[in-house]
Design a protein around this motif. Structure first.
Motif, short mmCIF file in Angstrom:
data_model
loop_
_atom_site.label_atom_id
_atom_site.label_comp_id
_atom_site.label_asym_id
_atom_site.label_seq_id
_atom_site.Cartn_x
_atom_site.Cartn_y
_atom_site.Cartn_z
N LEU A 49 0.82 -1.22 0.00
CA LEU A 49 0.00 0.00 0.00
C LEU A 49 0.86 1.27 0.00
N CYS A 50 2.05 1.19 0.62
CA CYS A 50 2.97 2.33 0.62
C CYS A 50 3.28 2.76 -0.80
N VAL A 51 3.30 1.79 -1.71
CA VAL A 51 3.60 2.08 -3.11
C VAL A 51 2.33 2.44 -3.88
N LEU A 67 10.45 5.99 -2.30
CA LEU A 67 10.99 5.98 -0.93
C LEU A 67 10.99 7.38 -0.33
N ASP A 68 11.30 8.36 -1.18
CA ASP A 68 11.34 9.74 -0.72
C ASP A 68 9.96 10.22 -0.27
N ASN A 69 8.93 9.62 -0.84
CA ASN A 69 7.56 10.02 -0.52
C ASN A 69 6.99 9.32 0.71
N ILE A 70 7.78 8.44 1.32
CA ILE A 70 7.30 7.75 2.51
C ILE A 70 8.01 8.32 3.74
N LEU A 71 7.25 8.78 4.69
CA LEU A 71 7.84 9.26 5.95
C LEU A 71 7.68 8.16 6.99
N VAL A 72 8.80 7.72 7.53
CA VAL A 72 8.76 6.62 8.49
C VAL A 72 9.15 7.13 9.87
N ALA A 123 -3.76 7.03 -4.72
CA ALA A 123 -4.30 8.24 -4.08
C ALA A 123 -3.46 9.46 -4.42
N GLU A 124 -2.43 9.25 -5.25
CA GLU A 124 -1.55 10.36 -5.66
C GLU A 124 -1.05 11.15 -4.46
N GLY A 125 -0.72 10.44 -3.39
CA GLY A 125 -0.30 11.16 -2.19
C GLY A 125 0.90 10.51 -1.54
N ARG A 126 1.44 11.23 -0.57
CA ARG A 126 2.55 10.69 0.20
C ARG A 126 2.01 9.72 1.24
N THR A 142 0.09 16.74 0.37
CA THR A 142 -0.99 15.77 0.26
C THR A 142 -0.51 14.37 0.64
N PHE A 143 -1.19 13.80 1.59
CA PHE A 143 -0.93 12.43 1.96
C PHE A 143 -2.15 11.57 1.58
N GLY A 144 -1.89 10.34 1.18
CA GLY A 144 -3.00 9.46 0.83
C GLY A 144 -3.20 8.37 1.85
N LEU A 145 -2.15 8.10 2.63
CA LEU A 145 -2.20 6.91 3.47
C LEU A 145 -1.37 7.10 4.74
N LEU A 146 -1.92 6.62 5.84
CA LEU A 146 -1.18 6.56 7.11
C LEU A 146 -1.25 5.12 7.62
N ILE A 147 -0.06 4.54 7.87
CA ILE A 147 0.00 3.16 8.34
C ILE A 147 0.48 3.14 9.79
N VAL A 148 -0.13 2.32 10.61
CA VAL A 148 0.39 2.09 11.95
C VAL A 148 0.58 0.58 12.10
N ASP A 149 1.84 0.17 12.14
CA ASP A 149 2.18 -1.26 12.16
C ASP A 149 3.12 -1.50 13.34
N SER A 150 2.63 -1.99 14.44
CA SER A 150 1.27 -2.37 14.78
C SER A 150 0.61 -1.30 15.66
N ALA A 151 -0.70 -1.19 15.59
CA ALA A 151 -1.39 -0.17 16.38
C ALA A 151 -1.48 -0.54 17.85
N THR A 152 -1.47 -1.83 18.15
CA THR A 152 -1.77 -2.26 19.52
C THR A 152 -0.56 -2.77 20.31
#
Ligand code: GTP
Ligand code: MG
Length: 312
Positions: free
Chosen positions: A112-114, A158-163, A125-128, A187-197
């Motif tokens: 999904l990051c890609v 890779l440059d478009n992903i903030l980790v 989503a044309e977003g970061r 513009t961001f299209g996606l936020l991932i939380v791995d793992s949220a819990t």
């Protein structure tokens, strides 16, 4: 009414994480009063202005439908899985994926990051992308391979992903304020939380700490949901499973494993996907108690290019 605040207050509010009009609407008066330098009279005025500017009151069902047309479905890389999800991972909502270790949660997140960076015409989503990594499992090498599969420039992807690597549950919560500041700028299209819990489980592991854990987790999830709506963002979280401790699920349950986080996660997640291992690299996704989607299943495969359709 003049809706203007001085620079000093503007900065104090930004520091406290209030970057947008909707962030003011989405918080309580109590939280605004906690901002240094904001008197009660100022808070009242700020709120009144925010409501006025955003015109946030009742709207018609037609308008709701119109607004929902802005939602984007981000492709997972597998058409079978996309179909199961009604087109892909939806923006303005939280999608949760849970399952045992190696069931493919992190691989799906990497894919999904890609895909979130793809043009909208091909279900991106044309977003970061922002990635909160709590288990040190973000792998740039995997991103490169997946980017190549989608014929994107790996460096750019890779440059478009903030980790951000989160070490405690408190840190994990604070990172949302940082990311909100970035989202105002780009513009961001996606936020991932791995793992949220996972970190919440570690930080509140004592017997007497369950209610505090759930309370904190609830706050985190509610902030995630607000971010998703504020920035029309897909939020994708991963979650672990635990064995039902006392067998209360019954002796004849095929898979007694349940997602962590109880009602808090269940209520906040719009779409819940249960993953299990199939043959070889195959994985099976099943929709778990969704109000919108049927409880169907889809089989996909994990490959070096990320998530793909199952080959047979
Ligand atoms: P936990 O975080 O441990 O709970 O597991 P997870 O659900 O996040 O698992 P993850 O997504 O990391 O899945 C790992 C699995 O993906 C591995 O066991 C492999 O089967 C598969 N996988 C990972 N990388 C590759 C790859 O480059 N090629 C292929 N074919 N499979 C891969
Ligand atoms: Mg993982």
């Amino acid at each position: 009414m003049e809706c203007r605040i001085n620079n000093f207050l503007f900065l104090r509010m930004k520091e406290a994480g209030f970057h947008t009009i909707s962030s003011i609407i989405m918080t309580t008066k109590k939280n605004l009063l906690a901002v240094k330098g904001l008197s009660e009279a100022k808070v009242d005025k700020v709120r009144e202005c925010a409501y006025k500017i955003s015109n946030s009151s009742f709207i018609s069902g037609l308008e709701v439908r119109e607004r929902r047309k802005n939602l984007i479905h981000i492709t997972t890389g597998s058409s079978a899985l996309d179909e199961l999800l009604g087109g892909g991972i939806e923006t303005s909502s939280i999608t949760e994926v849970f399952g045992e270790f190696r069931s493919g949660k992190t691989q799906l997140a990497h894919t999904l990051c890609v895909t979130a960076q793809l043009p909208k015409s091909v279900n991106g989503a044309e977003g970061r992308v922002a990635y909160i990594d709590t288990e040190n499992c973000f792998r740039p090498e995997r991103i490169v391979e997946i980017a190549e599969r989608f014929e994107l420039d790996p460096e750019e992807v890779l440059d478009n992903i903030l980790v951000a690597r989160a070490y405690t549950s408190e840190h994990q919560i604070e990172l949302l304020v940082h990311i909100a500041a970035k989202m105002v700028e780009e513009t961001f299209g996606l936020l991932i939380v791995d793992s949220a819990t996972a970190l919440f489980r570690v930080d509140y592991s004592g017997r007497g700490e369950l209610s505090e854990r759930q309370q904190k987790l609830n706050r985190f999830m509610s902030q995630l949901l607000k971010l998703s709506e504020q920035f029309n963002l897909a939020v994708f979280i991963t979650n672990q499973v635990m064995s039902t401790p006392d067998g209360s699920a019954g002796m004849f349950v095929v898979d007694p494993k349940k997602p962590v986080g109880g009602h808090v996660i269940a209520h906040a997640s719009t779409t819940r996907i249960m993953l299990r291992k199939g043959r070889g690299e195959q994985r099976v996704a099943k929709i778990y108690d969704s109000p919108m989607l049927a409880e169907n299943e889809a089989t996909f495969e994990v490959s070096s290019g990320g998530v793909i359709d199952a080959k047979d």
